[in-house]
Design a protein around this motif. Structure first.
Motif, PDB file in Angstrom:
ATOM      1  N   ASN A 202       0.815  -1.223   0.000  1.00 20.58           N
ATOM      2  CA  ASN A 202       0.000   0.000   0.000  1.00 20.58           C
ATOM      3  C   ASN A 202       0.845   1.268   0.000  1.00 20.58           C
ATOM      4  O   ASN A 202       0.332   2.361   0.269  1.00 20.58           O
ATOM      5  CB  ASN A 202      -0.972   0.025   1.188  1.00 20.58           C
ATOM      6  CG  ASN A 202      -2.083  -0.993   1.042  1.00 20.58           C
ATOM      7  OD1 ASN A 202      -2.590  -1.210  -0.058  1.00 20.58           O
ATOM      8  ND2 ASN A 202      -2.452  -1.637   2.153  1.00 20.58           N
ATOM      9  N   SER A 203       2.138   1.129  -0.294  1.00 18.28           N
ATOM     10  CA  SER A 203       2.963   2.316  -0.477  1.00 18.28           C
ATOM     11  C   SER A 203       2.720   2.870  -1.875  1.00 18.28           C
ATOM     12  O   SER A 203       2.048   2.246  -2.697  1.00 18.28           O
ATOM     13  CB  SER A 203       4.448   1.995  -0.258  1.00 18.28           C
ATOM     14  OG  SER A 203       4.900   1.016  -1.174  1.00 18.28           O
ATOM     15  N   SER A 204       3.287   4.029  -2.144  1.00 16.07           N
ATOM     16  CA  SER A 204       2.982   4.743  -3.373  1.00 16.07           C
ATOM     17  C   SER A 204       4.156   4.734  -4.343  1.00 16.07           C
ATOM     18  O   SER A 204       5.281   5.094  -3.979  1.00 16.07           O
ATOM     19  CB  SER A 204       2.610   6.194  -3.038  1.00 16.07           C
ATOM     20  OG  SER A 204       2.596   6.994  -4.193  1.00 16.07           O
ATOM     21  N   GLY A 205       3.874   4.360  -5.594  1.00 19.51           N
ATOM     22  CA  GLY A 205       4.882   4.460  -6.637  1.00 19.51           C
ATOM     23  C   GLY A 205       5.246   5.900  -6.927  1.00 19.51           C
ATOM     24  O   GLY A 205       6.377   6.200  -7.304  1.00 19.51           O
ATOM     25  N   ILE A 206       4.274   6.808  -6.745  1.00 22.03           N
ATOM     26  CA  ILE A 206       4.550   8.235  -6.937  1.00 22.03           C
ATOM     27  C   ILE A 206       5.596   8.699  -5.928  1.00 22.03           C
ATOM     28  O   ILE A 206       6.547   9.403  -6.267  1.00 22.03           O
ATOM     29  CB  ILE A 206       3.264   9.069  -6.794  1.00 22.03           C
ATOM     30  CG1 ILE A 206       2.247   8.676  -7.860  1.00 22.03           C
ATOM     31  CG2 ILE A 206       3.572  10.559  -6.879  1.00 22.03           C
ATOM     32  CD1 ILE A 206       0.897   9.326  -7.688  1.00 22.03           C
ATOM     33  N   ASP A 207       5.428   8.280  -4.657  1.00 22.26           N
ATOM     34  CA  ASP A 207       6.391   8.657  -3.622  1.00 22.26           C
ATOM     35  C   ASP A 207       7.760   8.052  -3.907  1.00 22.26           C
ATOM     36  O   ASP A 207       8.791   8.702  -3.686  1.00 22.26           O
ATOM     37  CB  ASP A 207       5.896   8.204  -2.246  1.00 22.26           C
ATOM     38  CG  ASP A 207       4.692   9.000  -1.766  1.00 22.26           C
ATOM     39  OD1 ASP A 207       4.481  10.130  -2.265  1.00 22.26           O
ATOM     40  OD2 ASP A 207       3.949   8.492  -0.903  1.00 22.26           O
ATOM     41  N   ALA A 208       7.775   6.804  -4.380  1.00 20.70           N
ATOM     42  CA  ALA A 208       9.049   6.164  -4.704  1.00 20.70           C
ATOM     43  C   ALA A 208       9.777   6.942  -5.797  1.00 20.70           C
ATOM     44  O   ALA A 208      10.991   7.181  -5.713  1.00 20.70           O
ATOM     45  CB  ALA A 208       8.815   4.719  -5.146  1.00 20.70           C
TER      46      ALA A 208
END
Length: 270
Positions: A202-208
């Motif tokens: 549920n982490s974000s690819g955008i944040d990565a």
């Protein structure tokens, strides 16, 4: 239906297609700023003259046709930028034959058929076939580089890996979470990032992607996502390349080749 209601419906249809026109314009120019300038000029032309929107075709085709009338009449220049990478990209764009990238993007990124593309660009379908063949050849001549894939679905990740490697690029790794992706990017700096938005934990690819760009500097990014509306908001910097799931292999091939085309205005690590 009253004339007022028809106008409202037409406005709603234009508004629904505007994010995709902006996506196309950004990919065409390599810049959100210059792409949005052309999209805005298109809307202004339609507001000033309702006839600028062809009534004999769908609103989507008519909107892109109106855009191309402005794009072509202006000589298809790219707006001035201060970024060194974008300046080099502009010079690279100037070397391409007229209409080739436009036809390829309309076909692969926006999924128009040849007949619609011919109408949009005011040429024949045979012309379109020639433009696309030439564009594909030009894109394939771009320098090979390193690609980081951020995707939590194993089957999709392996499919994307296969497409990228078939184009002659090296895949540096596949990150399933934000932390994995950042670690892979630090270990071997990529020339291009292919990223999903929603990741395994549920982490974000955008944040990565934002983490990597903050550490490694400016690099081309392609988002491949089932949630394009999260990025087509107009409220923040948006990617030049955004592909919706389910995707076509040709869409990924085209986006990767064109992103590498822009990246190849700098020396890639091979």
């Amino acid at each position: 239906m009253s004339e007022t209601q028809d106008h409202v419906d037409r406005s709603d249809q234009i508004a629904a297609q505007l994010p995709y026109l902006r996506r196309y314009a950004r990919a065409l120019t390599g810049s959100q700023t210059s792409g949005d300038q052309y999209a805005l000029a298109t809307l202004e032309a339609i507001l000033q003259d309702a006839g600028a929107l062809d009534p004999d075709v769908s609103v989507r085709v008519g909107l892109f046709k109106a855009f191309h009338a402005i794009w072509s009449s202006s000589g298809a220049p790219v707006a001035e930028e201060t970024s060194g990478r974008l300046i080099r990209a502009q010079n690279h764009l100037a070397s391409l034959p007229v209409n080739t990238r436009e036809a390829l993007l309309l076909s692969t990124l926006e999924d128009f058929g040849y007949a619609d593309i011919a109408h949009i660009m005011n040429v024949t379908e045979d012309d379109i076939r020639g433009f696309i063949d030439r564009a594909q050849a030009d894109m394939q001549d771009s320098i090979a580089g390193r690609v980081l894939i951020i995707e939590d679905e194993p089957i999709i990740a392996e499919d994307i890996r296969s497409i990228v490697m078939d184009l002659g690029h090296e895949v540096t790794g596949i990150g399933r979470t934000r932390a994995e992706a950042v670690a892979l990017g630090r270990d071997k700096r990529p020339d291009l990032i292919l990223a999903d938005i929603q990741l395994a934990d549920n982490s974000s690819g955008i944040d990565a992607v934002n983490d990597l760009l903050a550490e490694l500097g400016d690099s081309p990014v392609i988002f491949i996502t089932a949630f394009p509306e999260r990025l087509l908001t107009g409220e923040r910097p948006e990617p030049a390349f955004l592909i919706s799931k389910p995707y076509k292999e040709s869409q990924v091939q085209s986006a990767v080749s064109q992103a590498m085309f822009f990246a190849s205005t700098e020396k890639l690590r091979i």
